[in-house]
Design an enzyme around this catalytic site. Structure first.
Site, mmCIF file in Angstrom:
data_model
loop_
_atom_site.group_PDB
_atom_site.id
_atom_site.type_symbol
_atom_site.label_atom_id
_atom_site.label_comp_id
_atom_site.label_asym_id
_atom_site.label_seq_id
_atom_site.Cartn_x
_atom_site.Cartn_y
_atom_site.Cartn_z
ATOM 1 N N GLU A 37 -9.115 9.706 -61.437
ATOM 2 C CA GLU A 37 -9.923 8.538 -62.086
ATOM 3 C C GLU A 37 -8.877 7.402 -62.763
ATOM 4 O OE1 GLU A 37 -12.569 7.539 -60.982
ATOM 5 O OE2 GLU A 37 -13.391 9.467 -60.002
ATOM 6 N N GLN A 42 -8.532 -0.163 -60.849
ATOM 7 C CA GLN A 42 -7.810 -1.263 -60.419
ATOM 8 C C GLN A 42 -6.693 -0.949 -59.598
ATOM 9 O OE1 GLN A 42 -6.893 -2.434 -64.605
ATOM 10 N NE2 GLN A 42 -7.868 -4.453 -63.848
ATOM 11 N N THR A 43 -6.754 0.341 -58.553
ATOM 12 C CA THR A 43 -6.083 0.452 -57.484
ATOM 13 C C THR A 43 -6.394 0.925 -56.433
ATOM 14 O OG1 THR A 43 -4.252 1.076 -59.524
ATOM 15 C CG2 THR A 43 -3.667 1.681 -57.084
ATOM 16 N N TYR A 82 0.102 -0.830 -64.283
ATOM 17 C CA TYR A 82 -0.768 -0.601 -65.218
ATOM 18 C C TYR A 82 -0.211 0.553 -66.058
ATOM 19 C CZ TYR A 82 -3.799 -3.927 -62.453
ATOM 20 O OH TYR A 82 -4.085 -4.906 -61.743
ATOM 21 N N TYR A 120 -16.090 4.090 -68.333
ATOM 22 C CA TYR A 120 -16.046 4.490 -66.822
ATOM 23 C C TYR A 120 -15.284 5.835 -66.565
ATOM 24 C CZ TYR A 120 -14.644 4.960 -62.190
ATOM 25 O OH TYR A 120 -14.708 5.638 -61.056
ATOM 26 N N ASP A 138 -18.207 1.177 -61.868
ATOM 27 C CA ASP A 138 -17.185 0.142 -61.883
ATOM 28 C C ASP A 138 -17.663 -1.023 -60.809
ATOM 29 O OD1 ASP A 138 -17.789 1.127 -59.227
ATOM 30 O OD2 ASP A 138 -15.813 1.902 -58.811
ATOM 31 N N CYS A 191 -21.065 -1.494 -48.668
ATOM 32 C CA CYS A 191 -21.512 -2.853 -49.326
ATOM 33 C C CYS A 191 -20.474 -3.451 -49.848
ATOM 34 C CB CYS A 191 -22.582 -2.321 -50.606
ATOM 35 S SG CYS A 191 -23.593 -3.601 -51.328
ATOM 36 N N CYS A 198 -24.408 -4.235 -43.718
ATOM 37 C CA CYS A 198 -25.777 -3.834 -43.819
ATOM 38 C C CYS A 198 -26.601 -2.979 -42.785
ATOM 39 C CB CYS A 198 -26.626 -5.366 -44.448
ATOM 40 S SG CYS A 198 -25.984 -6.252 -45.614
ATOM 41 N N CYS A 207 -33.014 -2.365 -50.603
ATOM 42 C CA CYS A 207 -32.083 -3.409 -50.993
ATOM 43 C C CYS A 207 -33.153 -4.861 -51.065
ATOM 44 C CB CYS A 207 -30.959 -3.516 -50.049
ATOM 45 S SG CYS A 207 -29.873 -4.969 -50.762
#
Length: 338
Positions: A37, A42-43, A82, A120, A138, A191, A198, A207
């Site tokens: 995690e 961001q990866t 990061y 998160y 996220d 999504c 969809c 939805c």
């Protein structure tokens, strides 16, 4: 009104039949789930897989990572970016080792108190490893929920993130870990931001944006700020012993990584000589130009090759440079020496 039970049932059934076979989904080890995690923040998944496999092979247990030297860990993390993520994880596993007998806390409160563990990471690890009914929100989950509920709120605001987290926790079933992963999987594979699938969505009937043909209007977000553009001269400084000047960065996001001298382009050579305590050869035209893009910045770098007869503890063998942890930006510079 969302039928919570039916929504969860539809989503989980789809997930169990369609989830990607990812290495961190083949383990129940909280340490390895936590590691994955942290890497996934961001990866992209495909980028993370080889790093995850490398780390779990070299540091198979929490103690292995806790006992490792920071420089070795940073070298293994090299290219993933990061770098604060791995430094914080290293500090956190050391605390788990010393305070919790090397056992990852199975309750949210102590786990959330560890270095680098935010809402998160806390929600993801505590739900996947220990089945606590905590949401892990996220960007994928924010997008799914905005479209599901035609939510006009700005997802870049923390107040929206907190509100979505509370909402998800009202619909999260007993299979909380799978549910959180299913929401993220849905956002990552169905999504999606620009071309959502969809027609094949397992929760299409729930939805609201699909019903109103407004899927692409969500989520709402303020436009990201333009990246700051910075211009530097970077110096490859050699002596007559096949050595190059390189030193450890002791601040900012690249802390702990090694770098070559880098200065704003308007910094005089006299100032640089004084700062480095070196007498340098005459500055000529740059041997190369490089560009490196960070999340919030773009570096434009002129690469210069200089020579010196001065002595310094910061010289290392050119042949040994690749044994040190170096950022991708500095790797781009160093390649021009060859």
């Amino acid at each position: 009104m969302l039928n919570k039970n039916e929504f969860a049932l539809n989503l989980l059934e789809w997930y169990h039949n369609n989830k990607r076979d990812l290495p961190w989904r083949r383990t129940n080890d909280p340490y390895k789930i936590w590691l994955s995690e942290v890497m996934l923040q961001q990866t992209q998944v495909q980028t993370v897989i080889p790093y995850y496999n490398k780390f779990t092979t070299k540091y198979p247990t929490l103690d292995d990572l806790a006992n490792a030297e920071e420089q070795d860990i940073l070298k293994d993390w090299e290219g993933l970016g990061y770098y604060n993520r791995i430094r914080n994880l290293h500090l956190a596993v050391k605390e788990v080792q010393s305070s919790y007998d090397s056992i990852v806390p199975n309750e949210p409160e102590p786990f959330l108190a560890l270095k680098g563990v935010g809402p998160y990471i806390g929600g993801a690890v505590q739900s996947i490893a220990f089945n606590h009914r905590i949401a892990a929100v996220d960007g994928n989950v924010l997008r799914v929920m905005a479209r599901l509920n035609v939510d006009d709120r700005d997802i870049s605001k923390q107040s929206t993130v907190r509100s979505v987290k509370l909402f998800v926790e009202t619909i999260i079933p007993l299979e909380s870990g799978d549910f959180n992963q299913a929401l993220m999987e849905l956002g990552a594979t169905v999504c999606t931001p620009r071309i959502p699938k969809c027609v094949t969505c397992p929760v299409q009937s729930h939805c609201e944006s699909f019903k109103s043909n407004s899927v692409l209007l969500y989520p709402k977000s303020t436009k990201s700020k333009k990246k700051t553009e910075l211009y530097f001269n970077v110096f490859l400084i050699l002596n007559n012993k096949d050595e190059i000047y390189m030193f450890k960065n002791d601040k900012n996001l690249l802390k702990g990584m090694y770098k070559f001298p880098k200065y704003d382009i308007d910094t005089s050579i006299d100032t640089i000589e004084e700062a480095l305590n070196l007498k340098l050869s005459q500055l000529k035209e740059p041997i190369a130009e490089e560009k490196h893009v960070f999340t919030h910045q773009v570096w434009y770098m002129n690469v210069y090759l200089l020579y010196t007869n001065s002595e310094s503890q910061h010289f290392v063998k050119i042949s040994e440079v690749n044994e040190y942890p170096i950022s991708v930006a500095m790797q781009k510079v160093f390649k021009h020496l060859h």
